[in-house]
Design an enzyme around this catalytic site. Structure first.
Site, PDB file in Angstrom:
ATOM      1  N   HIS A  21       1.469  -3.964 -10.868  1.00 29.88           N
ATOM      2  CA  HIS A  21       1.301  -3.338  -9.545  1.00 29.88           C
ATOM      3  C   HIS A  21       2.558  -2.522  -9.246  1.00 29.88           C
ATOM      4  O   HIS A  21       3.477  -2.968  -8.549  1.00 29.88           O
ATOM      5  CB  HIS A  21       1.059  -4.387  -8.456  1.00 29.88           C
ATOM      6  N   PRO A 111      -4.213  10.508  -8.878  1.00 30.96           N
ATOM      7  CA  PRO A 111      -4.134  11.830  -9.526  1.00 30.96           C
ATOM      8  C   PRO A 111      -4.313  12.918  -8.468  1.00 30.96           C
ATOM      9  O   PRO A 111      -5.413  13.132  -7.969  1.00 30.96           O
ATOM     10  CB  PRO A 111      -5.288  11.817 -10.538  1.00 30.96           C
ATOM     11  N   ARG A 112      -3.194  13.549  -8.118  1.00 27.17           N
ATOM     12  CA  ARG A 112      -3.178  14.493  -6.998  1.00 27.17           C
ATOM     13  C   ARG A 112      -3.230  15.924  -7.483  1.00 27.17           C
ATOM     14  O   ARG A 112      -2.445  16.310  -8.358  1.00 27.17           O
ATOM     15  CB  ARG A 112      -1.863  14.336  -6.213  1.00 27.17           C
ATOM     16  N   ASP A 153      -6.691   6.884  -2.617  1.00 26.88           N
ATOM     17  CA  ASP A 153      -5.973   6.730  -1.344  1.00 26.88           C
ATOM     18  C   ASP A 153      -6.997   6.593  -0.218  1.00 26.88           C
ATOM     19  O   ASP A 153      -7.695   7.567   0.107  1.00 26.88           O
ATOM     20  CB  ASP A 153      -5.086   7.974  -1.170  1.00 26.88           C
ATOM     21  N   HIS A 211      -6.058  -3.126  -3.055  1.00 24.75           N
ATOM     22  CA  HIS A 211      -5.091  -3.578  -2.045  1.00 24.75           C
ATOM     23  C   HIS A 211      -5.890  -4.367  -1.019  1.00 24.75           C
ATOM     24  O   HIS A 211      -6.914  -3.885  -0.521  1.00 24.75           O
ATOM     25  CB  HIS A 211      -4.401  -2.380  -1.392  1.00 24.75           C
ATOM     26  N   GLU A 214      -3.288  -6.252   3.436  1.00 29.28           N
ATOM     27  CA  GLU A 214      -1.840  -5.985   3.521  1.00 29.28           C
ATOM     28  C   GLU A 214      -1.325  -6.104   4.942  1.00 29.28           C
ATOM     29  O   GLU A 214      -0.151  -6.403   5.165  1.00 29.28           O
ATOM     30  CB  GLU A 214      -1.598  -4.533   3.092  1.00 29.28           C
ATOM     31  N   ASP A 293       5.688  -3.191  -6.698  1.00 27.82           N
ATOM     32  CA  ASP A 293       5.040  -2.266  -5.786  1.00 27.82           C
ATOM     33  C   ASP A 293       5.718  -0.895  -5.838  1.00 27.82           C
ATOM     34  O   ASP A 293       5.144   0.076  -6.311  1.00 27.82           O
ATOM     35  CB  ASP A 293       5.044  -2.807  -4.353  1.00 27.82           C
ATOM     36  N   ASP A 294       6.945  -0.819  -5.329  1.00 26.36           N
ATOM     37  CA  ASP A 294       7.655   0.464  -5.230  1.00 26.36           C
ATOM     38  C   ASP A 294       9.153   0.174  -5.378  1.00 26.36           C
ATOM     39  O   ASP A 294       9.878   0.104  -4.382  1.00 26.36           O
ATOM     40  CB  ASP A 294       7.393   1.089  -3.858  1.00 26.36           C
TER      41      ASP A 294
HETATM   42  C1  LIG Z   1       3.163  -1.268   0.809  1.00 28.61           C
HETATM   43  N1  LIG Z   1       2.660  -0.798  -0.434  1.00 28.61           N
HETATM   44  C2  LIG Z   1       1.654   0.104  -0.561  1.00 28.61           C
HETATM   45  N2  LIG Z   1       0.471  -0.072   0.060  1.00 28.61           N
HETATM   46  C3  LIG Z   1      -0.521   0.839  -0.068  1.00 28.61           C
HETATM   47  N3  LIG Z   1      -0.414   1.964  -0.793  1.00 28.61           N
HETATM   48  C4  LIG Z   1       0.751   2.184  -1.412  1.00 28.61           C
HETATM   49  C5  LIG Z   1       1.826   1.264  -1.337  1.00 28.61           C
HETATM   50  N4  LIG Z   1       2.845   1.764  -2.055  1.00 28.61           N
HETATM   51  C6  LIG Z   1       2.434   2.949  -2.554  1.00 28.61           C
HETATM   52  N5  LIG Z   1       1.173   3.202  -2.164  1.00 28.61           N
HETATM   53  C7  LIG Z   1       0.350   4.373  -2.474  1.00 28.61           C
HETATM   54  O1  LIG Z   1       0.832   4.977  -3.653  1.00 28.61           O
HETATM   55  C8  LIG Z   1       1.199   6.333  -3.435  1.00 28.61           C
HETATM   56  C9  LIG Z   1       2.430   6.676  -4.251  1.00 28.61           C
HETATM   57  O2  LIG Z   1       2.222   6.642  -5.603  1.00 28.61           O
HETATM   58  P1  LIG Z   1       1.495   7.814  -6.436  1.00 28.61           P
HETATM   59  O3  LIG Z   1       1.865   9.076  -5.775  1.00 28.61           O
HETATM   60  O4  LIG Z   1       0.060   7.579  -6.361  1.00 28.61           O
HETATM   61  O5  LIG Z   1       2.039   7.726  -7.825  1.00 28.61           O
HETATM   62  C10 LIG Z   1       1.446   6.419  -1.925  1.00 28.61           C
HETATM   63  O6  LIG Z   1       1.190   7.701  -1.409  1.00 28.61           O
HETATM   64  C11 LIG Z   1       0.482   5.394  -1.352  1.00 28.61           C
HETATM   65  O7  LIG Z   1      -0.777   5.975  -1.127  1.00 28.61           O
END
Ligand SMILES: CNc1ncnc2c1ncn2[C@@H]1O[C@H](COP(=O)(O)O)[C@@H](O)[C@H]1O
Length: 352
Positions: A21, A111-112, A153, A211, A214, A293-294
């Site tokens: 994730h 994929p944007r 998204d 998801h 959340e 996640d990020d």
């Molecule tokens: C709290 N965590 C989260 N919850 C929900 N969506 C999330 C997220 N973290 C990231 N994204 C989703 O992933 C995109 C970025 O990656 P990509 O541009 O697709 O590679 C974000 O724009 C958001 O839509």
């Protein structure tokens, strides 16, 4: 393995781990974003975006849902709006995963298409897949297997656009796309419009992860029951879940992607690490993958998520190895991949 030695960061780094994730754009380090920015600024001194190292200062991790999603549209997407920058960022995310001891990665991305720079969804995806292939062709990278999940998204994607994404996922299975995800701002969108496209994805053998709960807004019973009716294989976050829905998740044995640092720093849960629902789910019979996640926002690589599980939930070395071993059950990759990871864990246990 010396099971009585305390867990430390060199142990959690060396432990073979999976990451399933991780959002590509949220996983790019600030240093890498800065490098992309510096190149753009050198080419065009009027480039209007600020330096990521100033906009996202070192140590800042307190991104809440109110601020978090804007950083993608106002900063990261502006920097990765050309294919070279996208490839550079992707390669850097893969290198950092490998260096953190991740041995199996399912990266996810939406994929944007970028109409302003004339990039189509196909070109976006092709650039990432080509970068993954280039990364894998280096023998020094052989220990990391990389696959891709295509994400939808929820706030910004119509049913027909979602169908396009799922069709892209299906046509790129041979190149390593293994699943689809539903992500995006949990306060937006109607998830029920994706029922048909997710059924289509599953019918073509793709894994489905969603998801899930959340926020309180996306934890409403109707939404959760709708999501479960799509028959997902895995769920991400699983925070605001009523008891009877929890029981259903356990009955199905769904794989859970838990993101402790993200949930604590983004205040998706109340309280600190000790209050995280990892403490609940770890006693249930669902495989759990500790995920980032990020990592670009929350600055906690997978090895640190394992460290947090040791620090706050008392897992010892054996507990962490077992957690990693069970997480292997939930990957979308093949039985061969599972076998490879299980062997790596056995080898780690006998040598660590
Ligand atoms: C709290 N965590 C989260 N919850 C929900 N969506 C999330 C997220 N973290 C990231 N994204 C989703 O992933 C995109 C970025 O990656 P990509 O541009 O697709 O590679 C974000 O724009 C958001 O839509």
């Amino acid at each position: 393995m010396d099971t009585v030695k305390p867990v430390d960061s060199s142990f959690t780094k060396a432990l073979p781990k999976i990451e399933v994730h991780a959002h590509l754009s949220g996983s790019i380090s600030r240093q890498c974003l800065h490098e992309i920015w510096a190149r753009k600024k050198a080419k065009d001194p009027n480039f209007a975006i600020g330096d990521p190292l100033i906009l996202m200062p070192p140590g800042k991790v307190d991104y809440t849902l109110q601020t978090f999603f804007q950083v993608f549209s106002k900063l990261i997407y502006q920097l990765c709006d050309d294919l070279d920058s996208l490839a550079y960022a992707t390669y850097s995310v893969l290198e950092e995963s490998l260096n953190d001891g991740v041995r199996y990665l399912e990266l996810r991305t939406i994929p944007r298409a970028s109409p302003s720079t004339n990039i189509t969804r196909e070109e976006y995806l092709n650039t990432i897949l080509t970068t993954i292939e280039k990364f894998k062709s280096n023998p020094r990278h052989k220990d990391l297997s990389v696959f891709l999940i295509l994400a939808i998204d929820r706030g910004n994607t119509s049913e027909s656009e979602a169908k396009e994404i799922v069709d892209l996922a299906i046509s790129n299975k041979e190149r390593g796309v293994v699943g689809v995800d539903l992500c995006g701002n949990p306060t937006q969108g109607d998830v029920t419009i994706y029922r048909g496209v997710f059924a289509h994805a599953k019918a073509h053998g793709l894994g489905l992860t969603l998801h899930f709960a959340e926020t309180p807004a996306s934890g409403r019973r109707e939404e959760l029951l709708a999501l479960l009716s799509f028959l997902p294989d895995r769920l991400g976050h699983v925070i605001h879940v009523p008891d009877d829905v929890k029981e259903e998740i356990v009955r199905r044995g769904l794989g859970l992607e838990l993101c402790m640092s993200c949930n604590v720093h983004a205040k998706l849960i109340e309280g600190g690490f000790l209050d995280h629902h990892f403490g609940y789910w770890r006693h249930e019979d669902c495989p759990i993958a500790l995920c980032t996640d990020d990592v670009g926002f929350f600055c906690s690589p997978v090895s640190n998520e394992y460290m947090l599980a040791a620090e706050h939930f008392g897992l010892d070395r054996t507990g962490l190895v077992n957690l990693s071993r069970k997480s292997v059950d939930m990957i979308f990759g093949s039985e061969l991949e599972k076998e490879r990871l299980r062997n790596m864990l056995l080898e780690f246990e006998s040598s660590a």
